[in-house]
Design a protein around this motif. Sequence first.
Motif, PDB file in Angstrom:
ATOM      1  N   ILE A  25       0.980  -1.291  -0.062  1.00 59.20           N
ATOM      2  CA  ILE A  25       0.033  -0.046  -0.113  1.00 59.20           C
ATOM      3  C   ILE A  25       1.048   1.143   0.084  1.00 59.20           C
ATOM      4  O   ILE A  25       0.546   2.212  -0.512  1.00 59.20           O
ATOM      5  N   GLY A  28       2.249   2.298  -3.347  1.00 58.20           N
ATOM      6  CA  GLY A  28       1.223   2.960  -4.195  1.00 58.20           C
ATOM      7  C   GLY A  28       1.055   4.498  -3.439  1.00 58.20           C
ATOM      8  O   GLY A  28       0.428   5.467  -4.252  1.00 58.20           O
ATOM      9  N   ALA A  29       0.959   4.479  -2.186  1.00 58.22           N
ATOM     10  CA  ALA A  29       0.416   5.747  -1.593  1.00 58.22           C
ATOM     11  C   ALA A  29       1.653   6.779  -1.734  1.00 58.22           C
ATOM     12  O   ALA A  29       1.316   8.070  -1.876  1.00 58.22           O
ATOM     13  N   ILE A  74      -1.901   0.710  -5.884  1.00 60.60           N
ATOM     14  CA  ILE A  74      -2.867   0.381  -4.817  1.00 60.60           C
ATOM     15  C   ILE A  74      -4.080  -0.489  -5.182  1.00 60.60           C
ATOM     16  O   ILE A  74      -4.348  -1.484  -4.739  1.00 60.60           O
ATOM     17  N   THR A  77      -2.753  -4.016  -5.882  1.00 60.26           N
ATOM     18  CA  THR A  77      -2.510  -4.615  -4.669  1.00 60.26           C
ATOM     19  C   THR A  77      -3.742  -5.095  -3.729  1.00 60.26           C
ATOM     20  O   THR A  77      -3.636  -6.241  -3.535  1.00 60.26           O
TER      21      THR A  77
END
Length: 165
Positions: A25, A28-29, A74, A77
């Motif tokens: 995460i 992607g964040a 994200i 995932t």
Amino acid sequence: MADTELEAAQEEADEPRAGGRVQSIAAGAVPVVLGGVAAWLSFGLNIGSLTEPGPGLWPLIVAGLLVASGIGIIAVTARSRRDTEAFTRGTIAVLAAAGGLAVYASLYEIVGFEVPTVLLMFAWLRFLSRESWLMSAILAVAVTAAAYALFIIGLNVPLPHVIVF
């Protein structure tokens, strides 16, 4: 039978370690946050229009692509059960290179083109590529001189620079 077991063990050893859900995460964040900040900053540069673009249009487009890529990471995932790779020593090298580029960008307007370019090239060559001290110095100066000749002398690009011919 021993050959297949050896091959299976070799394939298992070649696979990277999984980083886990939190790291997936975060992978992607981070681009979403960086892209959001870049988009916010690009509005301060006058976006303009597609027919008459301002200096903030291309940074806004790149920021949008960065946000979209992070959201894609994200989404993939969350949808699949695959993890990203675990952070390794190679990750530290990437972060160091990005940090060096950030320092370069902050010094570029203040000091000019030549000094930050030589320093960045030297640092990347010496510490990331592990070239010798002498080769790093020679290449850093040569690449900076070639970039100077191409962009400032040849193409007459108005880059901030200290050395004037």
